[in-house]
Design a protein around this motif. Structure first.
Motif, PDB file in Angstrom:
ATOM      1  N   SER A 169      -3.268  -0.495  -7.649  1.00  0.00           N
ATOM      2  CA  SER A 169      -4.248  -1.568  -7.802  1.00  0.00           C
ATOM      3  C   SER A 169      -4.189  -2.167  -9.201  1.00  0.00           C
ATOM      4  O   SER A 169      -4.256  -3.385  -9.377  1.00  0.00           O
ATOM      5  CB  SER A 169      -5.659  -1.041  -7.522  1.00  0.00           C
ATOM      6  N   VAL A 170      -4.082  -1.305 -10.204  1.00  0.00           N
ATOM      7  CA  VAL A 170      -4.020  -1.799 -11.583  1.00  0.00           C
ATOM      8  C   VAL A 170      -2.771  -2.647 -11.799  1.00  0.00           C
ATOM      9  O   VAL A 170      -2.831  -3.728 -12.397  1.00  0.00           O
ATOM     10  CB  VAL A 170      -4.058  -0.617 -12.570  1.00  0.00           C
ATOM     11  N   LEU A 171      -1.638  -2.172 -11.301  1.00  0.00           N
ATOM     12  CA  LEU A 171      -0.393  -2.915 -11.472  1.00  0.00           C
ATOM     13  C   LEU A 171      -0.454  -4.263 -10.756  1.00  0.00           C
ATOM     14  O   LEU A 171      -0.014  -5.292 -11.300  1.00  0.00           O
ATOM     15  CB  LEU A 171       0.785  -2.089 -10.962  1.00  0.00           C
ATOM     16  N   LEU A 172      -1.001  -4.285  -9.539  1.00  0.00           N
ATOM     17  CA  LEU A 172      -1.114  -5.548  -8.807  1.00  0.00           C
ATOM     18  C   LEU A 172      -2.086  -6.500  -9.488  1.00  0.00           C
ATOM     19  O   LEU A 172      -1.851  -7.708  -9.542  1.00  0.00           O
ATOM     20  CB  LEU A 172      -1.564  -5.274  -7.373  1.00  0.00           C
ATOM     21  N   ALA A 173      -3.188  -5.973 -10.009  1.00  0.00           N
ATOM     22  CA  ALA A 173      -4.143  -6.819 -10.731  1.00  0.00           C
ATOM     23  C   ALA A 173      -3.529  -7.384 -12.001  1.00  0.00           C
ATOM     24  O   ALA A 173      -3.733  -8.559 -12.343  1.00  0.00           O
ATOM     25  CB  ALA A 173      -5.409  -6.024 -11.058  1.00  0.00           C
ATOM     26  N   LEU A 222      -2.550 -11.063  -2.227  1.00  0.00           N
ATOM     27  CA  LEU A 222      -2.626 -10.527  -0.865  1.00  0.00           C
ATOM     28  C   LEU A 222      -2.449  -9.010  -0.862  1.00  0.00           C
ATOM     29  O   LEU A 222      -3.175  -8.285  -0.171  1.00  0.00           O
ATOM     30  CB  LEU A 222      -1.566 -11.187   0.012  1.00  0.00           C
ATOM     31  N   LEU A 223      -1.510  -8.519  -1.639  1.00  0.00           N
ATOM     32  CA  LEU A 223      -1.260  -7.074  -1.656  1.00  0.00           C
ATOM     33  C   LEU A 223      -2.448  -6.302  -2.207  1.00  0.00           C
ATOM     34  O   LEU A 223      -2.789  -5.219  -1.705  1.00  0.00           O
ATOM     35  CB  LEU A 223      -0.001  -6.776  -2.470  1.00  0.00           C
ATOM     36  N   ILE A 224      -3.085  -6.846  -3.234  1.00  0.00           N
ATOM     37  CA  ILE A 224      -4.230  -6.118  -3.793  1.00  0.00           C
ATOM     38  C   ILE A 224      -5.412  -6.156  -2.833  1.00  0.00           C
ATOM     39  O   ILE A 224      -6.175  -5.188  -2.721  1.00  0.00           O
ATOM     40  CB  ILE A 224      -4.624  -6.684  -5.174  1.00  0.00           C
ATOM     41  N   VAL A 225      -5.567  -7.254  -2.084  1.00  0.00           N
ATOM     42  CA  VAL A 225      -6.623  -7.309  -1.074  1.00  0.00           C
ATOM     43  C   VAL A 225      -6.383  -6.246  -0.003  1.00  0.00           C
ATOM     44  O   VAL A 225      -7.299  -5.508   0.398  1.00  0.00           O
ATOM     45  CB  VAL A 225      -6.694  -8.713  -0.445  1.00  0.00           C
ATOM     46  N   VAL A 226      -5.148  -6.161   0.459  1.00  0.00           N
ATOM     47  CA  VAL A 226      -4.815  -5.181   1.493  1.00  0.00           C
ATOM     48  C   VAL A 226      -5.016  -3.762   0.976  1.00  0.00           C
ATOM     49  O   VAL A 226      -5.659  -2.918   1.633  1.00  0.00           O
ATOM     50  CB  VAL A 226      -3.367  -5.391   1.970  1.00  0.00           C
ATOM     51  N   TYR A 227      -4.487  -3.477  -0.198  1.00  0.00           N
ATOM     52  CA  TYR A 227      -4.537  -2.108  -0.724  1.00  0.00           C
ATOM     53  C   TYR A 227      -5.977  -1.666  -0.966  1.00  0.00           C
ATOM     54  O   TYR A 227      -6.380  -0.561  -0.574  1.00  0.00           O
ATOM     55  CB  TYR A 227      -3.736  -2.033  -2.017  1.00  0.00           C
ATOM     56  N   GLN A 228      -6.773  -2.525  -1.602  1.00  0.00           N
ATOM     57  CA  GLN A 228      -8.152  -2.145  -1.893  1.00  0.00           C
ATOM     58  C   GLN A 228      -8.967  -1.998  -0.613  1.00  0.00           C
ATOM     59  O   GLN A 228      -9.838  -1.129  -0.518  1.00  0.00           O
ATOM     60  CB  GLN A 228      -8.799  -3.195  -2.801  1.00  0.00           C
TER      61      GLN A 228
END
Length: 786
Positions: free
Chosen positions: A22-26, A190-196
């Motif tokens: 999450s941190v890396l994607l943010a 999109l990836l951070i939305v999915v992961y979180q």
């Protein structure tokens, strides 16, 4: 499948490993936003935004995971750290005398106070360092708020939408478009939305004792990455141009909020640069243009122009100069006169074929010019050689106003800065303008005199106090050596002096704190058209000769096969225009480039011309006024202006209906895709669950949306009791679902048969949806003003 446990707290190492993606994607998402702003080059020094924003996100993530740290204290500490780090980062952009951090901070505070006073008095800001400082603070806020909302509040869509607003606002005007960064932003968002979302689901499932597949977050991220890659691949195959005018108009309407946001920034910081590309490649969208470093122009064909007379093709003029920056303030003048909200809203809308009225028309003939677009025009500006008399398409004219003896506002088309098409100008489009082209002779211009109208003296002989004394002295010396006593001879003397300089478009930018015109005249003694034209305008103004800066294109070359002048990007040009009473604006050429040409003026008037009738060569008559029924633009000045008046609404014609339907269709399509994506995601989450577990999961999801969420510490029976108390009419259906779920989860023997809970869910679902609607209605009611 992973058997959920009742333990929610995880070891620190496990927590960090879970949060790391999450941190890396943010970080990637915020980096793309800030990088796109830095690459836009709105001002020098924007590279500091990245080392400000990324540490802010890490600080925000750290504060968010320290649950013992209250929110108010974390925000206060972040604000202090953000200010300290921003000042430290901006130190390299400040003067060398400001050595300590304290000196630098005080300097920024003083500049802020000055800017606030200027803006409160209706002025325009010109402090480029303060512009960078404010952007840096906003970058810190963006990074910190993103981390706090994700890692403390558990919100995902809100920080994504915030970043999307910022990058879209920048994307609206930047040329060339940062498409690669935008796609990276979409992917990371999109990836951070999915992961979180999956992480949040796991916590709910753990609390509810629901089984789920192993490595579920990674599976979802992998699936989302495949979807993003597929979308990018498909969109890369789409045509790069919008051929439909209705679709283009729809996009223009949808992007209006982002456009207005950017324009408000320009009002506060008028000295920001035009990003690379906005003054070339067929676009002059920025309200300002700056004297900068090297420029690079391509050879793409932009226009084919058919005209019986060659000339320079003007698009826009600038009237106000400050420390290397030219501004167009004509729109601001019109906005103040009409009390409009924006300069764009003060433009005069004219139908095709409507005549414009001019006073300064001596020695001007109407010439028809047919313009064919060979490339999309990103600013929709009309080009013309001379003053536009009429156009074949609907236009918006940005001009100033005069006040007559009856206290009426009269359009002053002699003071026109630009004309923009109401229709998108796209490749292949052809339009016609009839322009008043000058054929003034040298003798007449020498005898034009200096009886300038007030509107000329108010704006076109002003120079800033930053112009150096040696610049002013050099202008005096040049005209004295040439024995020039009238405005025309003074202009020729300055023009000839500047043409001895060397043309070079690869010069370095002026050093910080050095006046750019002085740098060009005395240090470099070489440059390109922006410098030549700027120097001539300012030197003439210092001699009390009215002048302005014009931007557009040199004439290009005549193609005999096409029977038209071919205008390429590499003839994008800037030149000075000098005002002569009765004759209007006349072009001069101080730039000794290969693509430029000196105006060809006869020495004396034609033999048949009489002094009083020399205004025309076509019988239009001096003044070139049109009948009142053609264009009635006299506006009474009364107390009602600005106190309740509204701008005219867009006429409801077929084009307008199509545009609105296109916008509505786009929004409906977006909403439909979002709903479809939610349904697919929901079905995927329920895939593989038993009938009882699936029914219980759907029940908790719907109840959560209806304002009855399940608390992590509540057992299924306790939660079922809460639901039964809120929905007593469905107590029996709720009991069946809860009992079946608990029995299935805690049964040690073989699982029971598959049962159908759809009738029970159907009854409960209806009541929960009604509850959601009632809650929404109460929220709307509370938002209404009393």
């Amino acid at each position: 499948m992973v058997q959920a446990t009742t333990t929610i707290r995880r070891p620190l190492r496990s927590d960090l490993l879970t949060l790391l993606p999450s941190v890396l994607l943010a970080l990637l998402m915020v980096w793309t936003v800030v990088r796109s702003i830095a690459d836009a080059n709105w001002a020098a020094g924007l590279d500091v935004l990245i080392p400000v924003a990324l540490p802010a996100l890490l600080i925000g993530a750290l504060f968010a995971r320290l649950h013992w740290l209250p929110g108010w204290l974390a925000h206060l500490l972040s604000t202090v750290l953000g200010f300290v780090w921003t000042v430290q980062s901006l130190g390299i952009l400040m003067e060398e005398r400001l050595v300590t951090w304290r000196d630098q901070a005080i300097e920024l505070i003083i500049r802020t106070v000055i800017l606030t006073r200027i803006l409160s008095n209706g002025g325009r800001g010109e402090d480029i360092l303060l512009f960078v400082a404010i952007l840096a603070l906003l970058a810190w806020a963006l990074g910190y708020i993103t981390a706090w909302m994700i890692f403390r509040k558990g919100w995902t869509w809100r920080p994504v939408l915030l970043s999307a607003f910022v990058i879209l606002t920048n994307y609206t005007y930047v040329l060339p478009k940062p498409t690669t960064l935008f796609f990276i932003f979409l992917t990371s968002a999109l990836l951070i939305v999915v992961y979180q979302n999956v992480l949040n689901r796991q916590e709910t499932w753990n609390a509810s004792q629901i089984e789920y597949p192993e490595f579920l977050p990674l599976r979802f991220v992998w699936a989302a990455a495949l979807v993003c890659g597929t979308v990018i691949l498909i969109t890369s195959l789409f045509p790069s141009r919008i051929s439909s005018e209705q679709v283009a108009a729809a996009w223009k309407t949808m992007s209006l909020p982002f456009t207005l946001a950017r324009e408000r920034w320009e009002d506060a910081f008028s000295t920001i640069n035009a990003p690379p590309g906005v003054t070339t490649g067929g676009s002059f969208t920025a309200r300002t243009s700056a004297l900068g470093g090297a420029r690079s122009l391509g050879d793409k064909v932009l226009l084919h122009i058919r005209s019986r007379e060659a000339g320079y093709w003007r698009t826009v003029t600038r009237d106000h100069y400050t420390d290397g920056l030219w501004q167009n303030t004509t729109g601001e003048q019109a906005r103040d006169a009409l009390n409009a909200s924006t300069p764009e809203g003060a433009r005069t809308a004219l139908d095709p074929g409507t005549l414009l009225s001019y006073n300064d028309v001596r020695a001007r003939n109407p010439i028809e010019q047919v313009v064919e677009m060979t490339d999309d025009r990103k600013d929709d500006l009309i080009v013309s050689n001379g003053e536009v008399l009429e156009a074949s398409l609907p236009i918006l004219v940005e001009h100033n106003y005069l006040v007559d003896d009856q206290n009426r506002l009269i359009p002053n088309f002699d003071d026109t800065a630009l004309i923009v098409s109401q229709e998108p100008l796209r490749a292949g489009m052809v339009y016609t303008v009839t322009a008043l082209v000058s054929n003034a002779d040298v003798q007449s211009l020498r005898q034009a005199g200096s009886d300038y109208p007030d509107w000329i003296r108010e704006r076109y002989v002003q120079i800033p106090n930053t112009i150096t004394e040696r610049t002013l002295a050099t202008a005096q010396e040049i005209v004295a050596e040439a024995n020039a006593t009238n405005a025309y001879d003074k202009a020729i003397a300055i023009q000839n002096h500047l043409r001895t300089f060397t043309y070079n478009d690869q010069i370095s930018a002026p050093p910080f704190g050095v006046e750019p015109i002085d740098y060009f005249l005395f240090d470099l003694r070489e440059g390109y058209c922006d410098y030549y034209a700027s120097a001539m305008v300012i030197m003439l103004r210092s001699l009390d000769v009215p002048a302005r800066l014009a931007i557009g294109y040199a004439e290009g070359y005549l193609d005999p096969d096409l029977g038209a002048y071919v205008v390429r990007e590499n003839v994008t040009h800037t030149w000075p225009e000098v005002y002569f009473p009765g004759f209007g604006w006349e072009r001069f050429e101080p730039t000794p480039a290969s693509y430029t040409s000196l105006p060809d003026r006869p020495t004396t008037p034609p033999a048949y011309a009489e002094d009083d009738d020399f205004a025309v060569g076509s019988g239009l008559g001096e003044g070139l006024t049109h009948p009142d029924d053609e264009l009635d633009l006299g506006l009474e000045i009364d107390d009602s202006i600005g106190t309740g008046g509204t701008l005219p609404e867009e006429p409801l014609n077929w084009t307008t209906i199509q545009r609105r339907l296109a916008i509505l269709g786009i929004f409906i399509g977006i909403i439909g895709l979002m709903i479809y994506a939610l349904v697919l995601r929901w079905r995927y989450e329920l895939h593989g669950l038993s009938s009882a577990a699936s029914a219980y999961a759907r029940l908790t999801w719907l109840a959560g949306w209806a304002g009855l969420p399940k608390q992590p510490q509540s057992t299924p029976y306790e939660y079922g009791g809460e639901l039964a108390q809120a929905l007593p009419q469905h107590r029996r259906a709720l009991t069946r679902i809860i009992n079946a779920y608990v029995e299935e989860q805690y049964q040690t023997g073989p699982k029971g048969r598959k049962r159908n809970f759809e009738p029970d869910l159907s009854m409960v679902r209806r009541s929960l949806l009604e509850r959601m609607i009632r809650q929404l209605g109460s929220v709307v009611h509370r938002m209404k003003p009393n």
